[in-house]
Each structure stands twice: as structure tokens, then as C-alpha cells.
Design a protein around this motif. Sequence first.
Motif, mmCIF file in Angstrom:
data_model
loop_
_atom_site.group_PDB
_atom_site.id
_atom_site.type_symbol
_atom_site.label_atom_id
_atom_site.label_comp_id
_atom_site.label_asym_id
_atom_site.label_seq_id
_atom_site.Cartn_x
_atom_site.Cartn_y
_atom_site.Cartn_z
ATOM 1 N N THR A 252 -2.619 8.060 -40.177
ATOM 2 C CA THR A 252 -2.235 6.283 -40.760
ATOM 3 C C THR A 252 -1.305 6.328 -40.192
ATOM 4 O O THR A 252 -0.291 6.738 -39.450
ATOM 5 C CB THR A 252 -2.343 7.131 -42.459
ATOM 6 N N THR A 253 -1.054 4.411 -39.898
ATOM 7 C CA THR A 253 -0.363 4.282 -39.620
ATOM 8 C C THR A 253 0.954 3.530 -41.270
ATOM 9 O O THR A 253 -0.158 3.650 -41.781
ATOM 10 C CB THR A 253 -0.132 2.480 -39.454
ATOM 11 N N TRP B 164 7.758 1.705 -37.007
ATOM 12 C CA TRP B 164 6.448 2.907 -37.703
ATOM 13 C C TRP B 164 6.164 3.762 -37.885
ATOM 14 O O TRP B 164 6.763 4.538 -36.903
ATOM 15 C CB TRP B 164 5.379 2.217 -37.034
ATOM 16 N N VAL C 138 -0.530 1.413 -43.552
ATOM 17 C CA VAL C 138 -0.991 0.225 -43.244
ATOM 18 C C VAL C 138 -1.939 -0.140 -42.067
ATOM 19 O O VAL C 138 -2.290 0.665 -41.560
ATOM 20 C CB VAL C 138 0.609 -0.818 -42.403
ATOM 21 N N VAL C 139 -3.117 -0.565 -43.108
ATOM 22 C CA VAL C 139 -4.672 -0.892 -42.341
ATOM 23 C C VAL C 139 -4.689 -1.522 -41.134
ATOM 24 O O VAL C 139 -5.258 -1.075 -40.066
ATOM 25 C CB VAL C 139 -5.708 -1.336 -43.076
ATOM 26 N N ASP C 140 -4.304 -2.413 -40.912
ATOM 27 C CA ASP C 140 -4.103 -3.219 -39.758
ATOM 28 C C ASP C 140 -2.834 -3.354 -38.787
ATOM 29 O O ASP C 140 -2.518 -3.788 -37.869
ATOM 30 C CB ASP C 140 -4.350 -5.037 -40.240
ATOM 31 N N GLY C 141 -1.788 -2.230 -39.034
ATOM 32 C CA GLY C 141 -0.996 -1.984 -38.298
ATOM 33 C C GLY C 141 -1.081 -1.123 -37.431
ATOM 34 O O GLY C 141 -2.335 -0.913 -37.557
ATOM 35 N N PRO C 142 -0.155 -0.980 -35.791
ATOM 36 C CA PRO C 142 -0.632 0.249 -34.730
ATOM 37 C C PRO C 142 -1.109 0.956 -34.484
ATOM 38 O O PRO C 142 -0.459 1.417 -35.577
ATOM 39 C CB PRO C 142 0.862 -0.699 -33.944
ATOM 40 N N ALA C 143 -2.424 1.666 -33.867
ATOM 41 C CA ALA C 143 -2.592 2.044 -33.738
ATOM 42 C C ALA C 143 -1.443 3.328 -33.567
ATOM 43 O O ALA C 143 -0.928 3.036 -32.663
ATOM 44 C CB ALA C 143 -3.879 2.522 -33.077
ATOM 45 N N TRP D 268 3.476 7.225 -37.645
ATOM 46 C CA TRP D 268 2.648 7.618 -37.363
ATOM 47 C C TRP D 268 2.590 8.688 -38.076
ATOM 48 O O TRP D 268 2.511 9.770 -37.748
ATOM 49 C CB TRP D 268 1.497 7.142 -36.372
#
Length: 195
Positions: free
Chosen positions: A142-143, A186, A120-125, A188
Motif C-alpha cells: 500500500t502507498t 512516499w 492513498v489509492v491513486d498514489g505511486p505504486a 510503501w
Amino acid sequence: MPAPKKIRGKRRHLRYIPSLQPQPEPLPNDALQACNCYYNQLGLGVWHFHSRLPPWQIRQRAATHLLNTFFSWEAQLRLQGERYKLSIRLVSPEFAHESHVEALIRERIGMYPPIYGDMVVDGPALPLEYRQLPGSEFLTWTTHPWNIFLDLFDYPNSWPAWALRKPHRPYQASDGEEYLLVQTGWVWVGQRADA
């Protein structure tokens, strides 16, 4: 759903945090060669919670141990001269149960699907508490969504309200069984950029 049990003697357990970070064990080559994959999960004892995060001090120590394990295994795998895939996975909220380091070789590299789902590109860092750890800056993170499966057998009348309030979708397995896929958090995933 009953409230989670409180940890008795929390301060006493926090004093023993350094014992949660032993030196990483070497990658057992026999087990890796037999299965073409191997992973090392956390053993957090009293902090081994389901569906809730341990205190940040525990998470940082545990994540540091996983990072140390990652770099130790990477050195071993490079010496073998065989193609490999190595990743570290930090999960929220199932941190103690699902966070681990994973090594894959041979056919497992291509056929082992990431159970954490698409990136998910716009997921939380990656949270700051992990970004600050030594070594995390050398990995590309990556998320991914963290999903759980609810079985129609367990909920024959209707899906639970708490699950329908979260991002969800129906899922049908290859055997025809129906599930509800519910995103509860999520993941990471850290890897070398050239992996």
C-alpha cells in the motif's frame, strides 16, 4: 541549505555492497515480549543519507535484507502461535533512516497508529526496483504519504517557501502546539494479504 557532501571513494564502497546484506538476525523474543513491538532498521554506514536516496544498488541490497528479515521473523512468529502484525516499510526519500521491518503483538496491534498516514489509492505504486526483488510479490503493498512536521518554534515569522510548494496542511498537536505537516515523499508498506 548547503549541498550534500559527496561520497569519497564511491567505487570502492560499491565493491563492498555484498557486506551490506548479512543474514537476517532472529527476532529477539525477549525485547518483543517486553515492549510488544520490535523493529529492525537499516545500518547503511557511509550510505546513511538524510533526505536523499542512496544509489539504487544499495537500496536493492538493503530492501532485500529487509524482505529476508520479514520472512525470517514471520516464521518465528508463526511458531509462537500468538496473534501478530508484521510489516515492511520502504520510504522515499528517507530510505536509509526510516525503512524497516516491524513486528507488533498484543495490544500494540490495535493501538499502534500508522505514522505514515492513510493509504492513498491513486498514489505511486511500489517502484520497479523493489517489485523485482525476490519475495516482494508475496506481499500486498500500500502507498502512504511521507510527512514531516515543521515546528512553529523553528519558524516564528513564516513557514519556509520550499515547504509551502509541497503538499502541506496545518496541524495542531494534543498539547496545543502548532505545526506544518509537509509531504516530502512516499512510504510503501508491505504485509501479507491475510494480515
